[in-house]
Design a protein around this motif. Structure first.
Motif, PDB file in Angstrom:
ATOM      1  N   MET A  62      58.754  41.617  37.554  1.00  0.00           N
ATOM      2  CA  MET A  62      57.396  41.864  38.011  1.00  0.00           C
ATOM      3  C   MET A  62      57.125  41.073  39.281  1.00  0.00           C
ATOM      4  SD  MET A  62      53.996  41.919  35.828  1.00  0.00           S
ATOM      5  CE  MET A  62      52.413  41.694  36.545  1.00  0.00           C
ATOM      6  N   ALA A  63      56.473  41.694  40.232  1.00  0.00           N
ATOM      7  CA  ALA A  63      56.186  41.059  41.517  1.00  0.00           C
ATOM      8  C   ALA A  63      55.134  39.973  41.346  1.00  0.00           C
ATOM      9  CB  ALA A  63      55.701  42.099  42.519  1.00  0.00           C
ATOM     10  N   ALA A  64      55.261  38.911  42.142  1.00  0.00           N
ATOM     11  CA  ALA A  64      54.295  37.814  42.102  1.00  0.00           C
ATOM     12  C   ALA A  64      52.942  38.286  42.612  1.00  0.00           C
ATOM     13  CB  ALA A  64      54.806  36.659  42.945  1.00  0.00           C
ATOM     14  N   SER A  65      51.900  37.671  42.086  1.00  0.00           N
ATOM     15  CA  SER A  65      50.538  38.029  42.477  1.00  0.00           C
ATOM     16  C   SER A  65      49.967  36.931  43.375  1.00  0.00           C
ATOM     17  CB  SER A  65      49.687  38.191  41.215  1.00  0.00           C
ATOM     18  OG  SER A  65      48.370  38.497  41.564  1.00  0.00           O
ATOM     19  N   ILE A  66      49.235  37.336  44.412  1.00  0.00           N
ATOM     20  CA  ILE A  66      48.637  36.412  45.372  1.00  0.00           C
ATOM     21  C   ILE A  66      47.151  36.747  45.461  1.00  0.00           C
ATOM     22  CG2 ILE A  66      48.663  35.636  47.774  1.00  0.00           C
ATOM     23  CD1 ILE A  66      51.570  36.890  47.863  1.00  0.00           C
ATOM     24  N   ASP A  67      46.306  35.717  45.435  1.00  0.00           N
ATOM     25  CA  ASP A  67      44.863  35.935  45.567  1.00  0.00           C
ATOM     26  C   ASP A  67      44.423  35.668  46.989  1.00  0.00           C
ATOM     27  OD1 ASP A  67      44.551  36.613  42.908  1.00  0.00           O
ATOM     28  OD2 ASP A  67      44.074  34.572  42.279  1.00  0.00           O
ATOM     29  N   VAL A  68      43.652  36.606  47.546  1.00  0.00           N
ATOM     30  CA  VAL A  68      43.114  36.469  48.900  1.00  0.00           C
ATOM     31  C   VAL A  68      41.624  36.796  48.876  1.00  0.00           C
ATOM     32  CG1 VAL A  68      45.303  37.015  50.065  1.00  0.00           C
ATOM     33  CG2 VAL A  68      43.694  38.849  49.544  1.00  0.00           C
ATOM     34  N   VAL A  69      40.904  36.278  49.866  1.00  0.00           N
ATOM     35  CA  VAL A  69      39.495  36.610  50.050  1.00  0.00           C
ATOM     36  C   VAL A  69      39.438  37.747  51.060  1.00  0.00           C
ATOM     37  CG1 VAL A  69      37.248  35.782  50.826  1.00  0.00           C
ATOM     38  CG2 VAL A  69      38.773  34.232  49.603  1.00  0.00           C
ATOM     39  N   GLU A  70      38.860  38.873  50.665  1.00  0.00           N
ATOM     40  CA  GLU A  70      38.730  40.015  51.568  1.00  0.00           C
ATOM     41  C   GLU A  70      37.381  39.940  52.272  1.00  0.00           C
ATOM     42  OE1 GLU A  70      38.440  44.892  51.552  1.00  0.00           O
ATOM     43  OE2 GLU A  70      38.854  43.844  49.674  1.00  0.00           O
ATOM     44  N   PHE A  71      37.409  40.042  53.603  1.00  0.00           N
ATOM     45  CA  PHE A  71      36.179  40.018  54.387  1.00  0.00           C
ATOM     46  C   PHE A  71      36.228  41.082  55.463  1.00  0.00           C
ATOM     47  CE2 PHE A  71      39.054  36.971  56.320  1.00  0.00           C
ATOM     48  CZ  PHE A  71      38.931  37.195  57.681  1.00  0.00           C
ATOM     49  N   GLN A  72      35.115  41.274  56.119  1.00  0.00           N
ATOM     50  CA  GLN A  72      34.997  42.350  57.098  1.00  0.00           C
ATOM     51  C   GLN A  72      34.568  41.797  58.451  1.00  0.00           C
ATOM     52  OE1 GLN A  72      32.909  45.612  55.399  1.00  0.00           O
ATOM     53  NE2 GLN A  72      32.704  46.700  57.329  1.00  0.00           N
ATOM     54  N   LEU A  73      35.171  42.345  59.502  1.00  0.00           N
ATOM     55  CA  LEU A  73      34.765  42.133  60.888  1.00  0.00           C
ATOM     56  C   LEU A  73      34.653  43.521  61.491  1.00  0.00           C
ATOM     57  CD1 LEU A  73      37.118  39.227  62.030  1.00  0.00           C
ATOM     58  CD2 LEU A  73      34.683  39.061  61.528  1.00  0.00           C
ATOM     59  N   GLY A  74      33.444  43.955  61.805  1.00  0.00           N
ATOM     60  CA  GLY A  74      33.243  45.321  62.265  1.00  0.00           C
ATOM     61  C   GLY A  74      33.586  46.272  61.142  1.00  0.00           C
ATOM     62  N   GLU A  75      34.377  47.296  61.456  1.00  0.00           N
ATOM     63  CA  GLU A  75      34.774  48.271  60.449  1.00  0.00           C
ATOM     64  C   GLU A  75      36.066  47.880  59.741  1.00  0.00           C
ATOM     65  OE1 GLU A  75      32.897  50.987  59.613  1.00  0.00           O
ATOM     66  OE2 GLU A  75      31.451  50.042  60.950  1.00  0.00           O
TER      67      GLU A  75
END
Length: 155
Positions: free
Chosen positions: A1-14
């Motif tokens: 099983m592939a390792a899991s990574i947590d990231v913060v998703e944010f937006q700049l423009g579209e």
């Protein structure tokens, strides 16, 4: 099983971007920023965040993106001091969406070529969305914010 990574998703423009969750200390609502005289354009100014002076970087300006038309959802992502060379630093983003758990097989590396000048600042492109091959997957640009900050002249 592939390792899991947590990231913060944010937006700049579209466009959607991500940064490593372990370098984000907190996310705060936009507040008045005190501009500094003769500061570089990307340095929006400083804020007093619970008694700590925090440098605020305009990530749009730093990345060469056009200015925001609507600023009602802007947030400040305050980085861990270790991620910013010991300084208190926050980055302005248009909006923060969520913490996303990604698997290694969702990450596409940027190859050398016409994108080589930005390759140092992009950890990869994250593909999210429908798994049934007929739908277009959404792409999230995974930024190496630590490298971006390290390459700035010191405050």
């Amino acid at each position: 099983m592939a390792a899991s990574i947590d990231v913060v998703e944010f937006q700049l423009g579209e466009e959607h971007y991500a940064l490593d969750i372990q370098i984000a200390r907190e996310i705060v609502e936009m507040m008045p920023i005190t501009p500094l005289p003769r500061a570089p354009r990307y340095l929006a100014g400083i804020i007093n965040l619970r008694g700590e002076i925090t440098n605020i970087i305009d990530l749009r300006d730093l990345l060469g993106l056009p200015g925001a038309e609507n600023s009602e959802n802007h947030k400040i992502v305050v980085l861990m001091p270790d991620a910013a060379g010991g300084s208190n630093v926050g980055i302005i983003v248009d909006d923060v969406h969520s913490v996303v758990s990604i698997h290694e097989d969702q990450i596409e590396q940027i190859t050398d070529g016409i994108t080589s000048s930005i390759g140092d600042y992009v950890k990869g492109i994250i593909k999210v969305g429908n798994e049934n091959g007929d739908e277009m997957k959404n792409l999230i640009i995974w930024l190496d914010i630590q490298k971006v900050i390290e390459n700035l002249s010191h405050f």
